[in-house]
Design a protein around this motif. Structure first.
Motif, PDB file in Angstrom:
ATOM      1  N   GLY A 237       5.590   2.065  -9.281  1.00 35.05           N
ATOM      2  CA  GLY A 237       5.492   3.166  -8.334  1.00 35.05           C
ATOM      3  C   GLY A 237       6.484   3.135  -7.194  1.00 35.05           C
ATOM      4  O   GLY A 237       6.289   3.791  -6.170  1.00 35.05           O
ATOM      5  N   CYS A 238       7.572   2.388  -7.380  1.00 34.59           N
ATOM      6  CA  CYS A 238       8.605   2.288  -6.348  1.00 34.59           C
ATOM      7  C   CYS A 238       9.737   3.268  -6.651  1.00 34.59           C
ATOM      8  O   CYS A 238      10.164   3.409  -7.798  1.00 34.59           O
ATOM      9  N   ASP A 239      10.232   3.946  -5.619  1.00 33.35           N
ATOM     10  CA  ASP A 239      11.382   4.836  -5.797  1.00 33.35           C
ATOM     11  C   ASP A 239      12.661   4.004  -5.900  1.00 33.35           C
ATOM     12  O   ASP A 239      12.804   2.972  -5.230  1.00 33.35           O
ATOM     13  N   VAL A 240      13.591   4.445  -6.726  1.00 30.58           N
ATOM     14  CA  VAL A 240      14.893   3.791  -6.852  1.00 30.58           C
ATOM     15  C   VAL A 240      15.977   4.844  -6.698  1.00 30.58           C
ATOM     16  O   VAL A 240      15.930   5.895  -7.350  1.00 30.58           O
TER      17      VAL A 240
ATOM     18  N   ASN B 287       0.853  -1.197   0.000  1.00 30.20           N
ATOM     19  CA  ASN B 287       0.000   0.000   0.000  1.00 30.20           C
ATOM     20  C   ASN B 287       0.887   1.244   0.000  1.00 30.20           C
ATOM     21  O   ASN B 287       1.521   1.572   0.999  1.00 30.20           O
ATOM     22  N   LYS B 288       0.926   1.929  -1.129  1.00 30.36           N
ATOM     23  CA  LYS B 288       1.819   3.085  -1.278  1.00 30.36           C
ATOM     24  C   LYS B 288       1.418   4.250  -0.367  1.00 30.36           C
ATOM     25  O   LYS B 288       2.229   5.144  -0.103  1.00 30.36           O
ATOM     26  N   GLU B 289       0.181   4.257   0.102  1.00 27.11           N
ATOM     27  CA  GLU B 289      -0.244   5.314   1.020  1.00 27.11           C
ATOM     28  C   GLU B 289       0.320   5.083   2.419  1.00 27.11           C
ATOM     29  O   GLU B 289       0.450   6.023   3.201  1.00 27.11           O
ATOM     30  N   LYS B 290       0.657   3.839   2.729  1.00 29.71           N
ATOM     31  CA  LYS B 290       1.204   3.501   4.043  1.00 29.71           C
ATOM     32  C   LYS B 290       2.729   3.401   4.023  1.00 29.71           C
ATOM     33  O   LYS B 290       3.398   3.775   4.979  1.00 29.71           O
ATOM     34  N   VAL B 291       3.247   2.848   2.935  1.00 30.47           N
ATOM     35  CA  VAL B 291       4.679   2.561   2.862  1.00 30.47           C
ATOM     36  C   VAL B 291       5.292   3.180   1.609  1.00 30.47           C
ATOM     37  O   VAL B 291       4.852   2.903   0.496  1.00 30.47           O
ATOM     38  N   GLN B 292       6.297   4.026   1.816  1.00 30.96           N
ATOM     39  CA  GLN B 292       7.079   4.548   0.693  1.00 30.96           C
ATOM     40  C   GLN B 292       8.244   3.593   0.486  1.00 30.96           C
ATOM     41  O   GLN B 292       9.192   3.571   1.261  1.00 30.96           O
ATOM     42  N   TYR B 293       8.149   2.786  -0.541  1.00 33.97           N
ATOM     43  CA  TYR B 293       9.060   1.664  -0.776  1.00 33.97           C
ATOM     44  C   TYR B 293      10.183   2.115  -1.707  1.00 33.97           C
ATOM     45  O   TYR B 293       9.935   2.492  -2.860  1.00 33.97           O
ATOM     46  N   THR B 294      11.421   2.097  -1.225  1.00 36.47           N
ATOM     47  CA  THR B 294      12.567   2.548  -2.020  1.00 36.47           C
ATOM     48  C   THR B 294      13.588   1.428  -2.149  1.00 36.47           C
ATOM     49  O   THR B 294      13.883   0.731  -1.175  1.00 36.47           O
TER      50      THR B 294
ATOM     51  N   GLY C 282      26.576  -0.105 -12.183  1.00 31.76           N
ATOM     52  CA  GLY C 282      27.379  -1.199 -12.711  1.00 31.76           C
ATOM     53  C   GLY C 282      27.024  -2.560 -12.154  1.00 31.76           C
ATOM     54  O   GLY C 282      27.458  -3.585 -12.679  1.00 31.76           O
ATOM     55  N   ASP C 283      26.228  -2.603 -11.076  1.00 31.23           N
ATOM     56  CA  ASP C 283      25.867  -3.874 -10.450  1.00 31.23           C
ATOM     57  C   ASP C 283      24.382  -4.176 -10.566  1.00 31.23           C
ATOM     58  O   ASP C 283      23.916  -5.167 -10.011  1.00 31.23           O
ATOM     59  N   SER C 284      23.643  -3.344 -11.274  1.00 27.62           N
ATOM     60  CA  SER C 284      22.194  -3.505 -11.323  1.00 27.62           C
ATOM     61  C   SER C 284      21.700  -3.574 -12.764  1.00 27.62           C
ATOM     62  O   SER C 284      22.259  -2.949 -13.668  1.00 27.62           O
ATOM     63  N   ASP C 285      20.647  -4.363 -12.942  1.00 25.15           N
ATOM     64  CA  ASP C 285      20.023  -4.543 -14.248  1.00 25.15           C
ATOM     65  C   ASP C 285      19.033  -3.398 -14.475  1.00 25.15           C
ATOM     66  O   ASP C 285      18.078  -3.223 -13.723  1.00 25.15           O
ATOM     67  N   LYS C 286      19.269  -2.617 -15.526  1.00 26.00           N
ATOM     68  CA  LYS C 286      18.425  -1.445 -15.778  1.00 26.00           C
ATOM     69  C   LYS C 286      16.976  -1.817 -16.051  1.00 26.00           C
ATOM     70  O   LYS C 286      16.065  -1.054 -15.747  1.00 26.00           O
ATOM     71  N   THR C 287      16.747  -3.018 -16.606  1.00 22.36           N
ATOM     72  CA  THR C 287      15.363  -3.429 -16.849  1.00 22.36           C
ATOM     73  C   THR C 287      14.637  -3.690 -15.536  1.00 22.36           C
ATOM     74  O   THR C 287      13.429  -3.460 -15.428  1.00 22.36           O
ATOM     75  N   MET C 288      15.378  -4.146 -14.520  1.00 21.72           N
ATOM     76  CA  MET C 288      14.764  -4.352 -13.206  1.00 21.72           C
ATOM     77  C   MET C 288      14.461  -3.007 -12.555  1.00 21.72           C
ATOM     78  O   MET C 288      13.423  -2.833 -11.911  1.00 21.72           O
ATOM     79  N   VAL C 289      15.382  -2.061 -12.708  1.00 21.70           N
ATOM     80  CA  VAL C 289      15.160  -0.714 -12.177  1.00 21.70           C
ATOM     81  C   VAL C 289      13.888  -0.123 -12.789  1.00 21.70           C
ATOM     82  O   VAL C 289      13.034   0.432 -12.080  1.00 21.70           O
ATOM     83  N   GLU C 290      13.757  -0.265 -14.103  1.00 20.33           N
ATOM     84  CA  GLU C 290      12.567   0.244 -14.787  1.00 20.33           C
ATOM     85  C   GLU C 290      11.309  -0.445 -14.296  1.00 20.33           C
ATOM     86  O   GLU C 290      10.256   0.183 -14.143  1.00 20.33           O
ATOM     87  N   ALA C 291      11.408  -1.751 -14.021  1.00 23.04           N
ATOM     88  CA  ALA C 291      10.249  -2.507 -13.536  1.00 23.04           C
ATOM     89  C   ALA C 291       9.795  -1.983 -12.170  1.00 23.04           C
ATOM     90  O   ALA C 291       8.584  -1.850 -11.920  1.00 23.04           O
ATOM     91  N   PHE C 292      10.740  -1.682 -11.289  1.00 26.11           N
ATOM     92  CA  PHE C 292      10.392  -1.123  -9.982  1.00 26.11           C
ATOM     93  C   PHE C 292       9.742   0.246 -10.139  1.00 26.11           C
ATOM     94  O   PHE C 292       8.747   0.554  -9.470  1.00 26.11           O
ATOM     95  N   GLU C 293      10.291   1.049 -11.000  1.00 24.54           N
ATOM     96  CA  GLU C 293       9.734   2.385 -11.208  1.00 24.54           C
ATOM     97  C   GLU C 293       8.328   2.313 -11.790  1.00 24.54           C
ATOM     98  O   GLU C 293       7.459   3.132 -11.450  1.00 24.54           O
ATOM     99  N   GLN C 294       8.086   1.332 -12.643  1.00 21.37           N
ATOM    100  CA  GLN C 294       6.772   1.186 -13.265  1.00 21.37           C
ATOM    101  C   GLN C 294       5.677   0.830 -12.263  1.00 21.37           C
ATOM    102  O   GLN C 294       4.502   1.116 -12.504  1.00 21.37           O
TER     103      GLN C 294
END
Length: 379
Positions: A55-58, A28-35, A41-53
């Protein structure tokens, strides 16, 4: 409530990150701001995009695995600055060893009230560092989570820990004949038995043994094909092995795929001959899709939520696995999938409910820390 998630292995398209993506999707984004922390260099950009899609902050921080000690110190300094700047209530660190102490101590120094160590495996790759950092680790966290009983005992011993299930979006994995037909047509395997594997192509997953198993199975069932869904350092070696064993024309290396839930519909049997594991997400997904699965007995039995999973040792001839595969029922997928959903929900592996439970646990931990702040700080 602001929660910062750190995955020590990196934000990659693999088990831990994909589980956190599911939590990020349903919390629940109203209760938890999930970051989530992503490392350069150690992270997959497609995964980053998936989190952002969802509504998660990265937040991007320096690489933690590159440039040796100086690089790691640079990462820790950046982590401290991120916490001080944005004032997180909870830091949730996911890993498999006491190396998590580094992140947790930074969080403690930066004043984070709730510091969670989350055990994600039943062993680790850095035994010496794990042993040396254990005393520091034991006083760096004030909440202990584990993906299962065995993973919890591995890292926390007899200390208290809370099991947080690797819940799944069960509806996403429901069997679909239409999707099955589409994928099988795409790979020209409409009349073949499709054997599948999902995972990183690394030592832990024992992929060489996987190829040998398939060779034996194909000798008994010529109309079969192996799909290896994943990437890793051993790919070239495995391609060469498949060529040497004369099965290369029946082995498909897909690389990492973003539509695993669809690919599973096209499979008939799944294999996981790992040398070690925590509680593998993939086996949960296979069951949700109604797939019979043959799994190494090195894997925790906690992953067996239905009768679809059977275990075998990996110190036997590959022919033993092949014989077992021949006896497995690959029919009535829709019924098997529906039955698995009922059983998985009953055992607490529905991500929608899991996300609500996690919200409650965060809230209880934070309230407890606020009420007992003096004692927490002394600890």
């Amino acid at each position: 409530m602001k929660v910062l998630n750190v995955v020590t292995s990196g934000l990659l398209r693999e088990g831990i990150s994909t589980t956190q993506l599911e939590y990020a999707r349903f919390v629940n984004k109203e209760k938890v701001q999930y970051t989530m922390v992503a490392n350069e260099g150690d992270s997959d950009k497609t995964m980053v995009e998936a989190f952002e899609q969802v509504g998660c902050d990265v937040v991007w921080l320096p690489a933690r695995k590159k440039n040796g000690k100086k690089g790691f110190i640079k990462y820790l300094k950046a982590l401290y600055q991120e916490i001080k700047t944005n004032g997180y209530d909870v830091i949730h660190v996911h890993g498999s060893s006491s190396i998590m102490a580094a992140d947790l101590w930074v969080a403690k120094l930066a004043g984070v009230p709730v510091r969670i160590a989350h055990s994600r495996n039943t062993t680790c790759n850095h035994a010496l560092a794990n042993k040396m950092l254990r005393p520091l680790f034991n006083i760096s966290y004030n909440a202990a989570f584990a993906c299962g009983e065995d993973a919890g005992k591995w890292l926390f011993g007899k200390k208290h820990f809370t099991i947080i299930h690797n819940g799944k979006d069960l509806e996403k994995f429901s069997f679909s004949q239409q999707t099955r037909d589409r994928i099988r047509k795409e790979y020209s395997c409409e009349n073949k038995v499709a054997v599948g594997f999902v995972g990183n192509l690394i030592e832990q997953k024992n992929p060489e043994y996987l190829i040998h198993i398939f060779k034996e199975y194909k000798s008994k069932n010529p109309d079969s094909i192996l799909f290896i869904m994943g990437a890793g350092s051993k790919r070239a070696e495995l391609e060469q092995l498949a060529l040497q064993l004369s099965v290369s024309d029946s082995v498909v290396f897909t690389g990492r795929v973003s539509n695993v839930h669809e690919m599973l519909q096209a499979m008939d049997i799944m294999l996981l001959p790992s040398k070690w594991e925590g509680l593998p997400n993939v086996v949960l997904e296979w069951q949700a899709a109604g797939l019979p699965s043959l799994v190494s007995d090195n894997v925790t039995k906690e992953c067996k939520l239905t009768d679809l999973v059977e275990f075998l040792p990996v110190d036997v001839l590959p022919e033993v696995w092949a014989d077992k595969m021949c006896s497995m029922d690959i029919t009535t997928r829709a019924e098997k999938s529906d039955d698995a959903h009922i059983k998985m929900k009953g055992q607490g592996f529905d991500i929608r409910q899991n996300a609500q439970d996690l919200e409650l646990v965060y809230e209880l931990l934070l309230n407890n820390c606020v009420e007992n702040r003096g004692k927490i700080n002394e600890h």
